[in-house]
Design a protein around this motif. Sequence first.
Motif: not given
Length: 732
Positions: A591-600
Motif C-alpha cells: 500500500v503506497t501513496t502518490a499525490a495523495e492517492q492510495t495505490l497498491i
Amino acid sequence: MDAFEAIKVTFFQECDELLAELESKLMLLEQGQTDLETINAVFRAVHSVKGGAGAFGLEALVRFAHVFETLMDELRAGRKPCDPVTIKTLLRASDVLADHVQAAQGLVPEVDEARSAGLVAEMELLTHGGEAPAPVVEEDEDDFGFTPMAFDMALDEPLAPLPEPASGWRIELRPHGRMYASANETGLLLRELGRLGPTIVVLDDSQLPALDALAVEEGWLAWTVELHAAVDEATVREVFDFVEADCDLTITPLGAPAAADFVFEEEGPAVLPAGDELDIAALLARVQGDAAAEPLAPLAPLSALEAAPAAPVTTPMPASTPAPAVASAPTAPAPVTIRVDLDRVDRLINAVGELVIQQAMLSQRVLESGLARSSGIALGLEDLELLTREIQDSVMAIRAQPVKSVFQRMPRLVREVADMTHKQVRLVTAGEDTEVDKTVVERLAEPITHMLRNAIDHGLETPAERLAAGKSPEGTVRLAALHRSGRIVIEISDDGRGINRERVRKIAVDKDLIAADAVLSDEQVDNLIFLPGFSTADAVSDISGRGVGMDVVKRSIHALGGRISISSAPGKGSTFTLSLPLTLAVLDGMVTTAAEQTLIAPLPAIVESLTPQAADLHHVGGLDPVIRFRDAYVPVVDVALVMGFRDAPMDPTQGIAVIVETESGQRAALLLDAIQGQRQVVIKSLETNYQQVEGVAAATILGDGRVALILDVDTLVAIRRSGVRSDFKLAS
C-alpha cells in the motif's frame, strides 16, 4: 432432478475426465510412447465410456465405442502393431467419440454419421488385418439345410461330421482385485452369460478371510456357472474379452471334469431363463446370508450399478465359516474427492473476500483508536488476521486448477485446422500442470483457440513452401504455460514465416486504420493486427477472414486483467505472450501513496524499496531520470505524473523508489510519496465497474472503505518509455 438423472449427470462429468485422459494418452502414443501401460490406459478410458453409455441405453455411443475398444484390445494383446497409421486413426476416432458423447448429452444436435461410419470402417479394417469382417449369415437365410463335412481326398470318402457347438459350458471365474479397480463388475458378466441361455450360478466364498484380516482391494470370491446353451466357446469368451487378463478363467464343456483349483459348494443353485437379467440384489443377499437359496427373479436393467465403477462388495461372514487370515501389503490410501457445484465455491470465495475486507476495517479502527499494539484487542486482531489469511489460502487452493483442462482440448483443434489448410502440424505443449484460478482457466479456452487457428492458418507455411525455405515440411506450434512474477504466462509460438510487416502496414493503410505517412516501429506494426476489423486473409473461410480477429483476443485478455504481446522474426516464426493474474480474487500488495492517492503495488513484482540519494540520480539526455541500483541504472517512473495525478515531476530525493521487475525481466523504479505497509487485498474489476485505464490493473476496497487502485507495473513502465501520459482522471 430425480436419482436417475443425477447419476446421468455424474456419468457425463466422468466422460469429460475420461475423454481428457484418452486424448492425453493418445498424444503419448503419437510421440512414440507405445508401451503396454499407455495402451491399456486408452483401452480403459474407452471401455469405461462404453460401459456407462450402455447403462443409459445410448446405443450409438455404445456401438462406436465397441469398435474402438475392439481395436485397442488387438493392440494391447500384441496382435496388431501400434504404428503411425493406427495412431492417426485412433486420434480421429477419439474426436468422433467425443462428438457422440456431446450428442448424447444434448450439447450438439447430431453426429456426422458419414464421418462416424467412415471411422468405424477404418477401425474394423485395422482390427481384421486389412480386410473387412466376413458378413454374418442368419440361420433363416440358409434354405438348403447344408451341413459342413470334412473330406479325406486320399480315401475319397467323407470323414466324421464336424462337431456341433457344445450344448453347454462350465465357466469357472475368480476375479483379481485389479479387475474391480479397472471398473469391471462380476454381476454384469453373469448377466451377459444369462443372456446366452439358462444358467446355474454357484458362489464360492471359501477364501474369504475374517473381517479383521479383510483387504477390500483383493478379490476373494469365485463363481462357477453352468451355461445350458448351444453356443461355441468363442461366444462365451467374448463375454470376458475385457477382463480375461484380470481374473482366473476356465471354460470347459459340460460333462468335462472341473478345474482342480476351484472348489464350489452346491448351495441351492439358481436357474435363470435365457435373456433375463440377473438379480444382483438377491445374489448379494445370499452372500450376506439374509436370503435362502431360491430362483432369482428377473430384474430391471441395473442403470445405477453400471453408471459408475464398482468396487468389490465385502460383508461379514457367519462365525461358522472361519477362514485363515491372509496378509496383504499395505497400500497408500487413495485421495478422496467430492464434486461440489461451482456456484457454491464462488459464494464461499466472495464471503471470504468480504471477511478479508472486514478484518482490514477492524484493524484500521483499532489503529485509529490509539490502542497499544500489546493490548488484548490488538493481539486478538493479529490472530484473526493470520486465521483469515489461512482461510483465504485454503479457499483459493480449492479454486486452483491446472491449465491441462484447456490444453487437452487443443490437439483436436490443431488436427482439424491442419486438415482444412492442408498443412502438416505438430503441437508441442509444456507446463500443463501450471495451476491458476478456475475462472481464468475457463476463460482462456477461447483466446487460445483463436490464436492457435491463427498460427496454423497465417503463421505456418505449406509443406511445399517450407521445403523451399529449407525447413521440415511439418510445422511446429508450441503452447506453453509458466508462472512469472506472480502471474501466469501463456506462450503460443510457431516456426513459420513470421509477420510480414510490409503487408500488415499496407492493409492497415488501405483500411484507413493508420495514416499513410505514419512512422511506426516494428513493434507498433506488429500490434496493428490487434486493431478491430484487421485481417490478412485474402478470402472468407471457415477459419478466418470475417473481420473478427485478434482484437477479440485482446479484449478477452484485458477483461481478465491481462495483456498480450508479440515478438516476430521474418522467416523464423512468431510468439504471442499472454500474461494474466493467477487469481481474480485476492492479491498481496504494498500500500503506497502518490499525490495523495492510495495505490497498491503488486508484491510479487517488487524487488526492493529505497530512498533515492542525489548521488545515485542521473538524467539521460538531460530529461529522463535514471537511478543507480546495484551497479546498474534503471529508469525512474514518476507514478503520479504518469497517471496524471499531478502536472509537474516531484523531486526524487523527497520520495520513495520501489524497484520492480517486469515480466520480461526488465527493472524500473516506481517513484512514490510514501509506503504505508503490506496487505492482502480483494481484487475488484475496474473495467466492470468503471472503465479500462492504462496503468491500472484493478481496484480494491481499503479498511477505511476507500477505493484504491492496483497498479499494472508493466504498462506503467511502457507508458514511461513512450512518453505518453495516462488520461486517467479520478471521478468525483
